[in-house]
Write a protein that holds these residues in place. Structure first.
Motif, PDB file in Angstrom:
ATOM      1  N   ALA A 171     -13.232  -7.001  -0.757  1.00 47.15           N
ATOM      2  CA  ALA A 171     -13.346  -7.644  -2.066  1.00 47.15           C
ATOM      3  C   ALA A 171     -13.886  -6.674  -3.121  1.00 47.15           C
ATOM      4  N   GLN A 172     -14.714  -5.709  -2.679  1.00 42.38           N
ATOM      5  CA  GLN A 172     -15.329  -4.790  -3.649  1.00 42.38           C
ATOM      6  C   GLN A 172     -14.694  -3.406  -3.624  1.00 42.38           C
ATOM      7  N   SER A 173     -13.711  -3.187  -2.762  1.00 45.50           N
ATOM      8  CA  SER A 173     -13.265  -1.807  -2.548  1.00 45.50           C
ATOM      9  C   SER A 173     -11.800  -1.562  -2.845  1.00 45.50           C
ATOM     10  N   PHE A 174     -11.115  -2.524  -3.478  1.00 43.21           N
ATOM     11  CA  PHE A 174      -9.697  -2.277  -3.703  1.00 43.21           C
ATOM     12  C   PHE A 174      -9.535  -1.026  -4.567  1.00 43.21           C
ATOM     13  N   GLY A 175      -8.668  -0.103  -4.118  1.00 42.08           N
ATOM     14  CA  GLY A 175      -8.494   1.171  -4.825  1.00 42.08           C
ATOM     15  C   GLY A 175      -9.228   2.321  -4.159  1.00 42.08           C
ATOM     16  N   ALA A 176     -10.159   2.017  -3.248  1.00 41.62           N
ATOM     17  CA  ALA A 176     -10.886   3.081  -2.549  1.00 41.62           C
ATOM     18  C   ALA A 176      -9.990   3.721  -1.494  1.00 41.62           C
ATOM     19  N   GLU A 177     -10.438   4.890  -1.018  1.00 48.23           N
ATOM     20  CA  GLU A 177      -9.663   5.632  -0.031  1.00 48.23           C
ATOM     21  C   GLU A 177     -10.551   6.137   1.083  1.00 48.23           C
ATOM     22  N   SER A 178      -9.922   6.314   2.263  1.00 44.73           N
ATOM     23  CA  SER A 178     -10.602   6.922   3.393  1.00 44.73           C
ATOM     24  C   SER A 178      -9.584   7.832   4.062  1.00 44.73           C
ATOM     25  N   GLY A 179      -9.911   9.121   4.192  1.00 40.73           N
ATOM     26  CA  GLY A 179      -8.912  10.076   4.653  1.00 40.73           C
ATOM     27  C   GLY A 179      -7.753  10.056   3.669  1.00 40.73           C
ATOM     28  N   ASN A 180      -6.532   9.940   4.191  1.00 38.50           N
ATOM     29  CA  ASN A 180      -5.386   9.905   3.260  1.00 38.50           C
ATOM     30  C   ASN A 180      -4.831   8.490   3.120  1.00 38.50           C
ATOM     31  N   LYS A 181      -5.676   7.499   3.443  1.00 40.13           N
ATOM     32  CA  LYS A 181      -5.203   6.114   3.334  1.00 40.13           C
ATOM     33  C   LYS A 181      -5.995   5.324   2.307  1.00 40.13           C
ATOM     34  N   ARG A 182      -5.315   4.367   1.698  1.00 37.18           N
ATOM     35  CA  ARG A 182      -5.986   3.474   0.758  1.00 37.18           C
ATOM     36  C   ARG A 182      -6.482   2.225   1.460  1.00 37.18           C
ATOM     37  N   VAL A 183      -7.517   1.624   0.891  1.00 40.36           N
ATOM     38  CA  VAL A 183      -7.969   0.300   1.328  1.00 40.36           C
ATOM     39  C   VAL A 183      -6.765  -0.649   1.301  1.00 40.36           C
ATOM     40  N   GLY A 184      -6.628  -1.428   2.339  1.00 42.07           N
ATOM     41  CA  GLY A 184      -5.437  -2.260   2.539  1.00 42.07           C
ATOM     42  C   GLY A 184      -4.736  -1.779   3.789  1.00 42.07           C
ATOM     43  N   ALA A 185      -4.819  -0.445   4.021  1.00 39.47           N
ATOM     44  CA  ALA A 185      -4.165   0.159   5.189  1.00 39.47           C
ATOM     45  C   ALA A 185      -5.185   0.665   6.208  1.00 39.47           C
ATOM     46  N   ARG A 289     -17.907  12.199   2.975  1.00 40.28           N
ATOM     47  CA  ARG A 289     -17.092  13.316   2.502  1.00 40.28           C
ATOM     48  C   ARG A 289     -15.596  13.004   2.391  1.00 40.28           C
ATOM     49  N   ASP A 290     -15.040  12.285   3.366  1.00 36.90           N
ATOM     50  CA  ASP A 290     -13.579  12.077   3.329  1.00 36.90           C
ATOM     51  C   ASP A 290     -13.192  10.764   2.654  1.00 36.90           C
ATOM     52  N   GLN A 291     -14.129  10.176   1.882  1.00 37.27           N
ATOM     53  CA  GLN A 291     -13.837   8.889   1.256  1.00 37.27           C
ATOM     54  C   GLN A 291     -13.966   8.958  -0.267  1.00 37.27           C
ATOM     55  N   ARG A 292     -13.299   8.003  -0.908  1.00 41.46           N
ATOM     56  CA  ARG A 292     -13.473   7.798  -2.351  1.00 41.46           C
ATOM     57  C   ARG A 292     -13.836   6.334  -2.562  1.00 41.46           C
ATOM     58  N   SER A 293     -14.918   6.098  -3.288  1.00 40.32           N
ATOM     59  CA  SER A 293     -15.357   4.729  -3.569  1.00 40.32           C
ATOM     60  C   SER A 293     -14.547   4.128  -4.711  1.00 40.32           C
ATOM     61  N   ALA A 294     -14.420   2.817  -4.712  1.00 36.46           N
ATOM     62  CA  ALA A 294     -13.824   2.124  -5.862  1.00 36.46           C
ATOM     63  C   ALA A 294     -14.897   1.812  -6.908  1.00 36.46           C
ATOM     64  N   TRP A 295     -16.163   2.109  -6.588  1.00 40.49           N
ATOM     65  CA  TRP A 295     -17.291   1.917  -7.501  1.00 40.49           C
ATOM     66  C   TRP A 295     -17.313   0.523  -8.119  1.00 40.49           C
TER      67      TRP A 295
END
Ligand SMILES: *Cc1c(COP(=O)(O)O)cnc(C)c1O
Length: 384
Positions: A171-185, A289-295
Motif C-alpha cells: 500500500a505504501q510502496s507502489f513504484g519502489a524497486e528491489s534488484g531489477n524488479k518493481r513492486v508488484g513483481a 543498497r539494491d532497493q529504491r524506496s517509493a518514499w
C-alpha cells in the motif's frame, strides 16, 4: 525564532492537482460522456498499463487497499483455524484483512533499520505455531513500510517449503524497486492502495492486486463481483463481495500514472536532501543498497520524539507519528499469538518514529525551513 508565515502541508495534493487538472477534467468528462461508470473501458486500460509498469502478467483493480489484501485471502480460502503472519508495526488494515476472514493474526517483529518484517522473527513465529499445533500456518503478509520493499527473498525461502503463501502489502510502496524488479513483481501476490495520500493515489478509494498466475487472477475477478461464474451475470459460484474500482477513479489514475515516474524521482531528490542535512542529528531512513524506496513517508528516529514534534509544530511544520501504538497492543488483537521472543523492536520504534512532510512538490525553500527547524530543535535538545 524564524517566523512561520505560511503553514506547510504534510502532503501537498493540490500542487499535483493544479499540474494535471486540465487532463483530469477531460478524462472525467469522457467517463460522463460514455456513461460506463462500473467497469468501464478505463478500468481495463488501467489494469493493462499497471501490468506493463510492473512487468506482471495480471492486475486486478479493486475498491481499496484493504480489499486488495482481503480478496487474495478469500481466494486462498483462508479462514478460522488458519494462522496468517504479519508485522504488528503497520496500519491496521493489514490485520483487518486477516480478521475479516476469521483467521488468526500472528504478529512478527521488524528490522530496526528498514522497519520491515524480520525474517528471524518470522521463523520463530512459524516454529511456535507449528509447535502449538492449534493453527495451520497459511500465509504471511510482509508490509513495505514507508515505501521500502520487505525482504521477499528471505521470507519466500521460509514460506515456500511449508506451503505458506506470501501476500505483499504494498500500500505504501507502489513504484519502489528491489534488484531489477518493481513492486508488484516481488511476491507471489501483491496488494496496493490508491488512497489519495499514497504514492500513486486517486481522488477517492481504490486499490489493485498483482500476480503472475492467470487462474488466481480469475478467482479474484470473480470475488470482486459477488463470486460471479462464467455462465452470466446471475451465475454465482462462490461467496464474493463488491470490490470494484470506479471507472472515474481509473480515469484519474491513468492521468496520474503518466506523471508517476517523474514524481518518484522528485521524491527521491527530497529524500536525498533530507538525508544530507539531517543524518548527523537524527537517525535518517536507510534504504538497502539494491532497493529504491517509493518514499510514501520520510520517517526518522528521534529519542525525544514528542519534544521534536512539538518544536516543529511551533514553527508551523506538520509531522505525523506512524504508528504510535503497535497492533498487538490494540484491543481487537490483544489475544493474538506473536514471536515467542516478543516484539521489542516494534515497541521501541513506536516511541521514536516521526515522519516529516514528504511529497514530489516540496520546494527546496520549504524543505530548508523544515530542515532548519529540525536542526535547531535537536541542537537545543543536545544543549539542554
Ligand atoms: C493505506 C494502507 C492500507 C489500506 O489501504 P486503503 O486503500 O486505505 O484501504 C493497508 N496497508 C497499509 C500498510 C497502508 O498504509
Amino acid at each position: 525564532m524564524t517566523g512561520a508565515t505560511t503553514s506547510i502541508p504534510f502532503i501537498d495534493l493540490m500542487a499535483q492537482q493544479s499540474r494535471i487538472r486540465e487532463a483530469v477534467d477531460i478524462a472525467i468528462a469522457r467517463v460522463l460522456d460514455h456513461g460506463k461508470y462500473i467497469m468501464g473501458p478505463e478500468v481495463l486500460e488501467l489494469e493493462q498499463q499497471l501490468a506493463s509498469f510492473c512487468d506482471v502478467a495480471e492486475v486486478v483493480s479493486c475498491s481499496s487497499g484493504t480489499d486488495a489484501l482481503w480478496l487474495p485471502l478469500l481466494a486462498w480460502e483462508i479462514g478460522p483455524g488458519d494462522a496468517v503472519f504479519l508485522p504488528s508495526f503497520t496500519f491496521t488494515a493489514t490485520a483487518e484483512a486477516v480478521a475479516l476472514c476469521g483467521a488468526t493474526c500472528v504478529f512478527v517483529d521488524v528490522d530496526p533499520v528498514t522497519f520491515n518484517m524480520s525474517p528471524q522473527s518470522l521463523a520463530r513465529a512459524i516454529d511456535r505455531v507449528e509447535a502449538d499445533g492449534d493453527l495451520t500456518p497459511r500465509a504471511v503478509i510482509p508490509v513495505d513500510l514507508f515505501g521500502i520493499p520487505a525482504p521477499y527473498g528471505e521470507i519466500e525461502a521460509l514460506a515456500a517449503p511449508r506451503g505458506i503463501k506470501v501476500l505483499a502489502d504494498a500500500a505504501q510502496s507502489f513504484g519502489a524497486e528491489s534488484g531489477n524488479k518493481r513492486v508488484g513483481a516481488l511476491a507471489e501476490v501483491t496488494g496496493t492502495s490508491f488512497f489519495p495520500a499514497k504514492p500513486l493515489g486517486c481522488y477517492g478509494d481504490g486499490g489493485a492486486i498483482f500476480t503472475n498466475d492467470p487462474d488466481f487472477a480469475e478467482v479474484l475477478r470473480s470475488i470482486r463481483v459477488h463470486g460471479r461464474g462464467s455462465a452470466g451475470k446471475y451465475d454465482n459460484v462462490r461467496i464474493g463481495t463488491n470490490a470494484r474500482l470506479d471507472t472515474i477513479q481509473a480515469a484519474v489514475l491513468l492521468e496520474k500514472l503518466a506523471i508517476f515516474p517523474g514524481e518518484l524521482a522528485a521524491r527521491q531528490k527530497v529524500a536525498e536532501r533530507y538525508d544530507a542535512a539531517l543524518r548527523d542529528c537524527v537517525t535518517t531512513p536507510a534504504v538497502p543498497r539494491d532497493q529504491r524506496s517509493a518514499w510514501a513517508q520520510y520517517t526518522l528516529l528521534a529519542n525525544r520524539r514528542d519534544d521534536l514534534a512539538a518544536a516543529l509544530k511551533n514553527q508551523g511544520i506538520p509531522t505525523q507519528v506512524y504508528y504510535p501504538k503497535p497492533l498487538h497492543q490494540q484491543g481487537p488483537y490483544l489475544d493474538c499469538p506473536a514471536d515467542p521472543d516478543g516484539l521489542p523492536v516494534t515497541e521501541d520504534l513506536a516511541g521514536r518514529v516521526l515522519s516529516l512532510p514528504m511529497h514530489p512538490y516540496l520546494e527546496p525553500g520549504t524543505q530548508d525551513r523544515i530542515i532548519a527547524a529540525v536542526l535547531a530543535a535537536t541542537e537545543a535538545e543536545a544543549g539542554s
